[in-house]
Structures are given as C-alpha cells and as structure tokens.
Design an enzyme around this catalytic site. Structure first.
Site, PDB file in Angstrom:
ATOM      1  N   GLU A 121       0.808  -1.220   0.000  1.00 41.37           N
ATOM      2  CA  GLU A 121       0.000   0.000   0.000  1.00 41.37           C
ATOM      3  C   GLU A 121       0.846   1.277   0.000  1.00 41.37           C
ATOM      4  OE1 GLU A 121      -3.852  -1.618   2.456  1.00 41.37           O
ATOM      5  OE2 GLU A 121      -2.113  -1.033   3.614  1.00 41.37           O
TER       6      GLU A 121
HETATM    7  C1  TNX Z   1      -4.238  -4.239   4.947  1.00 37.50           C
HETATM    8  S1  TNX Z   1      -2.337  -6.415   4.678  1.00 37.50           S
HETATM    9  C2  TNX Z   1      -2.991  -3.864   5.393  1.00 37.50           C
HETATM   10  C3  TNX Z   1      -2.831  -3.391   6.767  1.00 37.50           C
HETATM   11  C4  TNX Z   1      -4.134  -3.302   7.488  1.00 37.50           C
HETATM   12  C5  TNX Z   1      -4.972  -4.521   7.169  1.00 37.50           C
HETATM   13  C6  TNX Z   1      -6.243  -4.601   7.936  1.00 37.50           C
HETATM   14  C7  TNX Z   1      -1.427  -5.316   4.427  1.00 37.50           C
HETATM   15  C8  TNX Z   1      -0.177  -5.740   3.883  1.00 37.50           C
HETATM   16  N1  TNX Z   1      -1.837  -4.063   4.683  1.00 37.50           N
HETATM   17  O1  TNX Z   1      -2.190  -2.134   6.754  1.00 37.50           O
HETATM   18  O2  TNX Z   1      -3.880  -3.249   8.851  1.00 37.50           O
HETATM   19  O3  TNX Z   1      -5.243  -4.519   5.799  1.00 37.50           O
HETATM   20  O4  TNX Z   1      -6.920  -5.777   7.718  1.00 37.50           O
END
Ligand code: TNX
Length: 535
Positions: free
Chosen positions: A343
């Site tokens: 992300e």
């Molecule tokens: C996605 S999974 C994210 C996290 C959040 C999570 C909550 C991932 C690599 N990134 O930053 O905490 O979803 O479910």
C-alpha cells in the site's frame, strides 16, 4: 514414512466422556500425517520419570534446530524435558523428574531417529503400557511431539491447579511431519502496542498448534515499536501513541531479544517487519529530514492507510534504511527480514521500484532473506526473496498473475489470503471487533482451502507455507486478540502442517470442537462458531 492417513483422526469428538477413557489417538489439531491406534494406554503416574536421551551420543550433531540457541543437542533435549515436566506438573501434581539415566519405562524423549522422512520438525510418538516414547531427528521434532502428547492428555491438564487423574494416553503410534516449513502467525504491535507478556502469551498459544514463525509488524503509521540506537526518536516519539490516541509503547532492544529468546524456546522464529516505504508516518513524524519538504507531520492515531512515504530522492533516506535494517538484523537470529512494501500509495511507481531495489540490497548486505508483501512483485524481487500474498476474492487477475509470474521466476510465496486467514476479519455481521474489507470470514471459510492450488498459475514448489496475520486497528489486548484468533488460528495451523489428504472440514469441525474445553482451560475466550459442534 508413508503419509497414509488412518481414519482415527475422524473419530467424533466427545469431550467430557468419562474421566478414565483416553482421548482417541487421532483427535488432534493439526491432524497428524499417520495415526495407527492400538494396544492398551500409557498412564502417567506419581512415579513417572521423563527420560531424555540423545540417541546419537553427546553433541554429535544429529540435527540442530535453526532457531536453537547455542549449547549441545543434549542440553536442548533436557530443556524440552524440563518444559514438559513444568507443563504437566501443576495439574497432575506429580514431580515428573527429568533424568538422563537409562532405565525402563517413563516418558522418553529421544533424539536420533533413523527415519529421514521426519525431517527437522517431524516426530514419532509410540504409546504402550510400558512407556510413552517420542523420537525425532532434531529438537524441534521432539518439541512438536511434546505438543501432541499434551493434546492427547485430558483437557484439564492445562489447568494451573491440581486436578483428578487418571492421565492416560491411548495406545498406538503417530508418525508425523509438517507439509510446509513456513507456518506463521503475524501480530501487528504497531496499531496497538502489546507488552512483552502479551506476545509471550500468544507464542505459547501458537506453539500448542505447531506454528513455527512469529512475524512482528513493528512499524506503521501509528507507531514505531522497536528501539533503534542510531535513530532514537523513532521509538521515543514515533512509539509514543497508537490508534485511538493511547500511550503506545515500544520494545527496548533487551525486550525484543527476550521475545526472540522466548519464541526460540518454543521453536518459533521471529520475522521482524519494518514496513517501507509507505506506512511510515511514525518515522516521518520523528525525523523532519526524512520528509521531502523537511517538515515532520504530526503523529497519527487514525486507521486510514496509504498516505505516507519515505522521501525516495533523498540520500538521508538510505542512511535511515541502512541503520534501521542493520540494527534489526543484528538483533534477529532468524533468516528473514520483512520490509513490507504494501500500500505504498503515496510513492510513485517509479520511485517504488527504485526504493525496493535499494532496500532489498540492504537486507542482503546484512545477511538476511528479503520478505515483503506481494506488492514487492511489482518491483523486482531479488533472488531468494519471499512474497507474502494477501489478496482476496476481489484481487484482480493482473495482480494475481504478477505474483504467479514472480513465483515461476523463483520468488517464494507465503500465503495469507485476507478473506481466509486474516484473523482480524469479522466472523459475521454480528462480530463486534475486527474489520470487514476482505469480507466476513467464518470458521469454515477460513479452513476450507488449499495452499497448493490457491493461487492459479503459481508452481506448488514456490509455496513455502502460510501465515495468519492479525491486524490490530480494533484490538487492544490479549482477550480481544484471542476472540479473533480462536478458533480460526487452529485451522491455519492445520493447513500449514497436515497433509492435504488427511484433512477435510467434516472431520476437522469435530476435532476442533474437542479443542474447546482445552482452550477454555487455557483461559482463552474463543468465538463459539455455530458451524462447530462445541460440546
Ligand atoms: C491491509 S495487509 C494492510 C494493513 C491493514 C490490514 C487490515 C497489508 C499488507 N496491509 O495495513 O492493517 O489490511 O486488515
């Protein structure tokens, strides 16, 4: 060892049957590779010794565990014996002395099995009225065998005060070894901070189900949780809050080492994650020079993602990355260093590729294997890198294909499908805690999938295993973690350990139901899914 599966694993769970009938030999989670019941039970009594033996002679190195601390193999076998003795003593009230004096009978922990198919983590448990013998090729196998013995005993063995016996183990032989070498759980200690004691509690719970990796998500927008000597404000400022504005916290180096040691004593390897280049607001808030505009943002206590990025064009960014990864690598005996990479929505694609190349090189320079979330495959994963797949139903074919292609080119995969084993997803509409972006995940959905066929196009050999992450935007203490992790964690553990042909939902739900009283005896307030026939 033939990975044959006897129907013993399917024996219906009848927890709470009359006190003297031992639990059926296959009534375990994860279900073992091979169960051959037969013969009369073994009984632990007030005079039972725990005999430890290194079948191959002292320190001859018949196998050492990658997570063991130094010391001869015999020391480790003795330590496992002591662990078992201390585990059984409160409820049984027996002394259960650990001895290396040869002699008949007792609980016997023996290294030096000639059965090569047991590998580093497999074991054989043989139960007769004369003795209960666990053999393995390496200490990790003995430790997992001890967890099997523990589960074969009545649930009340988990109590911390004296309980009525008898303490019988059904007769027969279990021959068992894991399907995957990577069987992980992740704890997000950034969104909410969890003290060392809470982490140890989780480690003990993971060990009972033969999980062997603990991934710690040590940094994110909301908090930096590990002391770094060369950048001290990361912890003292960046760690000073959490989601919701609480006081947060961080691990000193000594506390982190303590977690690593404790995990190793339960045969878990710690995989530390420093999430880069996004998810870095806590770092950016601690050091103005890490920001492209030279202005430190305020600390962040919300839950939105994707707004922060290290400044990819500034040289100081790479001093920071080098210092942090060097210090974390030096604290970590395990093989992996996880650099996140998910992300990074505030980083341009070009910058992302350039940054991840540099960060991966730093991991290699400090002797560790790169692990990253699967977005790493949008950059160029270095040789030997491992991508952690966290896609879900709505993940598009292009993204899936990119991960599968990387796997074809040698990138290892650890599977953490969010709509299966993200333990922070709500079970149902009515679940109070947790998130729902990947969907509602009931116990059956969490269990009923196969890592080998999950990601279309990815070669099976690329799959190193699975990991069940728990993100803590909504979770503040052990009780809340446990409501979300249990019982889904047990399913993830079985998916990682048990042969595909030995597991199916209909028998699993019965074996899972039989774990209920044990979880209760351990003080775990689990979700009583209506899909499971709890007694
Ligand atoms: C996605 S999974 C994210 C996290 C959040 C999570 C909550 C991932 C690599 N990134 O930053 O905490 O979803 O479910």
């Amino acid at each position: 060892m033939a990975l044959g599966f006897s129907s013993a694993g399917a024996v219906p769970a009848r927890p709470g049957t009359e006190a003297s009938a031992p639990r059926p030999l296959g009534q375990l989670v994860p279900v073992p590779a091979e169960v051959v019941p037969g013969g009369s039970p073994y009984a632990i009594t007030s005079t039972t010794p725990i005999r430890v033996a290194d079948g191959s002679g002292h320190g001859s190195g018949s196998g050492t565990s990658s997570v063991s601390s130094s010391g001869s193999v015999s020391d480790e076998v003795r330590r496992i014996g002591t662990y078992l003795s201390e585990l059984l003593r409160p409820a049984t009230g027996y002394a259960l002395p650990v001895t290396d004096r040869p002699g008949p009978g007792g609980i016997r922990l023996e290294l030096g099995s000639p059965d090569r198919s047991l590998g580093e983590e497999g074991y054989r448990l043989h139960s007769t009225p004369a003795a209960l013998t666990i053999t393995a090729r390496a200490p990790a196998g003995l430790f997992h065998g001890v967890q099997t013995l523990r589960q074969l005993l009545p649930d009340r063995v988990e109590a911390d005060s004296r309980q009525e016996g008898p303490w019988k183990v059904a007769g027969g032989t279990i021959t068992d070894a894991p399907r995957y070498g990577y069987r992980g759980a992740m704890l997000d200690v950034s969104r909410h901070f969890f003290p060392v004691e809470a982490v140890k509690r989780y480690i003990d719970q993971l060990a009972l189900y033969k999980v062997n990796k603990l991934h710690l998500h040590l940094s994110d927008d909301q908090g930096w949780r590990i002391a770094i000597d060369s950048w001290p404000r990361l912890a003292t400022h960046g760690g000073s809050t959490e989601v919701g504005g609480g006081p947060g916290g961080y691990y000193t180096k000594e506390q982190y080492r303590e977690i690593v040691r404790y995990a190793a004593s339960r045969y878990l390897e710690v995989v530390p994650e420093i999430d880069l280049p996004g998810h870095t607001n806590a770092a950016l808030a601690s050091y103005a020079e890490l920001n492209c505009d030279g202005v430190a943002p305020p600390l962040y206590t919300g839950t939105t993602v994707g707004f922060s990025s290290l400044c990819v064009s500034k040289p100081v960014t790479y001093d920071f990355v080098d210092d942090v990864l060097r210090e974390v690598a030096a604290l970590t005996p395990g093989k992996y260093l996880h650099i996140g990479g998910d992300e990074a929505d505030a980083t341009s694609d070009e910058d992302y590729v350039a940054f991840m190349a540099k960060a991966q090189a730093v991991v290699g320079k400090y002797g560790k294997t790169v692990m990253g979330w699967h977005q790493l495959t949008a950059a160029e994963p270095v040789k030997g890198a491992v991508a952690q797949y966290w896609g879900y139903d709505r993940t598009g074919p292009a993204e899936r294909g990119q991960v599968a292609d990387a796997a074809k080119n040698g990138t290892g995969l650890v599977l953490s499908p969010a709509d299966r084993i993200y333990l922070d997803m709500k079970y149902t509409e009515d679940t109070e805690l947790g998130l729902r972006w990947a969907g509602l995940v009931e116990v059956r959905r969490s269990y009923d999938w196969d890592p080998a066929t999950y990601l279309e196009g990815a070669p099976q050999e690329a799959v190193l295993g699975i990991e069940a992450p728990i993100w803590t935007e909504t979770l503040t203490d052990s009780t809340e973690i446990e409501q979300m992790a249990f019982p889904r964690l047990l399913g993830a553990a079985e998916i990682g350990w048990s042969p595909a042909e030995a597991r199916d939902w209909d028998t699993y739900r019965l074996r899972l139901a039989a774990q209920g009283p044990r979880l209760t005896a351990l003080g775990i307030d689990f979700y009583r899914s209506p899909q499971v026939p709890w007694s």
